[in-house]
Design an enzyme around this catalytic site. Structure first.
Site, mmCIF file in Angstrom:
data_model
loop_
_atom_site.group_PDB
_atom_site.id
_atom_site.type_symbol
_atom_site.label_atom_id
_atom_site.label_comp_id
_atom_site.label_asym_id
_atom_site.label_seq_id
_atom_site.Cartn_x
_atom_site.Cartn_y
_atom_site.Cartn_z
ATOM 1 N N PRO A 1 0.773 -1.167 0.000
ATOM 2 C CA PRO A 1 0.000 0.000 0.000
ATOM 3 C C PRO A 1 0.828 1.251 0.000
ATOM 4 O O PRO A 1 1.491 1.589 0.967
ATOM 5 C CB PRO A 1 -0.806 -0.100 1.286
ATOM 6 C CG PRO A 1 -0.699 -1.507 1.756
ATOM 7 C CD PRO A 1 0.417 -2.083 1.016
ATOM 8 N N GLU A 2 0.770 1.938 -1.075
ATOM 9 C CA GLU A 2 1.215 3.332 -1.047
ATOM 10 C C GLU A 2 -0.034 4.150 -0.733
ATOM 11 O O GLU A 2 -1.106 3.582 -0.544
ATOM 12 C CB GLU A 2 1.815 3.726 -2.397
ATOM 13 C CG GLU A 2 3.108 2.967 -2.674
ATOM 14 C CD GLU A 2 4.129 3.794 -3.426
ATOM 15 O OE1 GLU A 2 4.070 5.033 -3.346
ATOM 16 O OE2 GLU A 2 4.989 3.194 -4.089
#
Length: 270
Positions: free
Chosen positions: A2-3
């Site tokens: 997850p960015e």
DNA sequence: CTAAGGACCTGTCGGC
DNA sequence: TGCCGACAGGTCCTTA
């Protein structure tokens, strides 16, 4: 993981399923995440009602009238909504169970994530020093340029420093620098204010595009309903070593900068 | 103060 | 097919 776009997508995905829901149980199967899940978290959540879900940097804040649960997805974490009769699989470390027999289930194979409690999350030691939100107005070229004055690190490491600007992870750092035409090896204090303004616009555009597309899926991220995101096909340099630059056809280069793989075009980025 | 490197974990993939 | 090393989207901590 997850960015930022994936965290934002997760927030949007879970919100309608959890807001205004009363929690009946918190099932913890593995408390050894990056930080040990605090023993009092069950007491803080059970029989309470979720008011809202917010995001600060890559932290999700599950807000209650008396405080907030802080959730971080680390490198490999994901959240989704399940029916309580769905059996837990390996790496499903905790469930927040609601009164209607649904639950928010957290899965994180590498256990770099976090599940914490704070009465005042923005003042929590992990959040207090965070820099600007990239999609807000106060994140400007002027700001970046001033902050870079005494920095001799590369621009890539600089924009990945969460004390300066949050939410720019390894993928989007490469993508933003490509769009801005800036070589990731360039020193942060050797970039003009004008080019910093271009970089800020590039970061905002890349992150907004990724959020619109539902986030990038590489290996571990699934949207909360289980379907995959699809921004991957829009990546212009990340993971494309030796492939032709989408702009000039010159082969994309890969170099490790600050222990992270970095992708760029030597002809298009200076 | 800044910068550099190690640390934390498990899963997957490529090469032999 | 099996083993082994390299690598993966984050970020904190220690040391210089």
């Amino acid at each position: 993981m997850p960015e930022l776009p994936e965290v934002e997508t997760t927030k949007i995905g879970i919100t309608p399923w959890v807001v205004n829901k009363e929690i009946t149980d918190v099932i913890i199967r593995e408390k050894r995440l990056r930080y040990k899940i605090p023993g009092n978290i069950k007491k803080q959540l059970i029989n309470k009602r979720i008011i809202s879900v917010k995001r600060r940097a890559k932290y999700l804040l599950i807000n209650f009238s008396h405080g907030s649960a802080i959730i971080h997805l680390g490198m490999s974490g994901s959240l989704r909504i399940i029916k309580t009769n769905e059996p837990a699989r390996k790496h499903d470390h905790f469930d927040i169970v609601f009164i209607d027999d649904t639950a928010l289930r957290y899965r994180d194979p590498r256990r770099f994530g976090a599940f914490l409690w704070s009465e005042n999350p923005l003042s929590h030691r992990l959040l207090i020093k965070l820099g600007q939100e990239p999609l807000q107005e106060k994140f400007t070229g002027e700001y970046l340029w001033k902050e870079a004055k005494n920095r001799r690190i590369t621009i890539k490491q600089f924009i990945m420093n969460a004390n300066i600007v949050v939410g720019v992870g390894n993928i989007y750092a490469s993508e933003s620098l490509f769009l801005a035409g800036i070589n990731p090896n360039r020193k942060a204090n050797r970039i003009s204010k004008k080019r910093m303004e271009g970089l800020v616009q590039a970061i905002k555009l890349i992150l907004n595009d990724a959020i619109k597309a539902g986030g990038t899926t590489l290996q571990d991220f699934y949207m909360s309903d289980g379907s995959a995101g699809y921004f991957k096909q829009k990546l212009k340099v990340y993971g494309r070593e030796k492939h032709p630059c989408v702009s000039c056809k010159f082969p994309i280069s890969m170099k490790v900068i600050g222990q992270r793989s970095t992708f760029y075009c030597k002809k298009c980025q200076s």
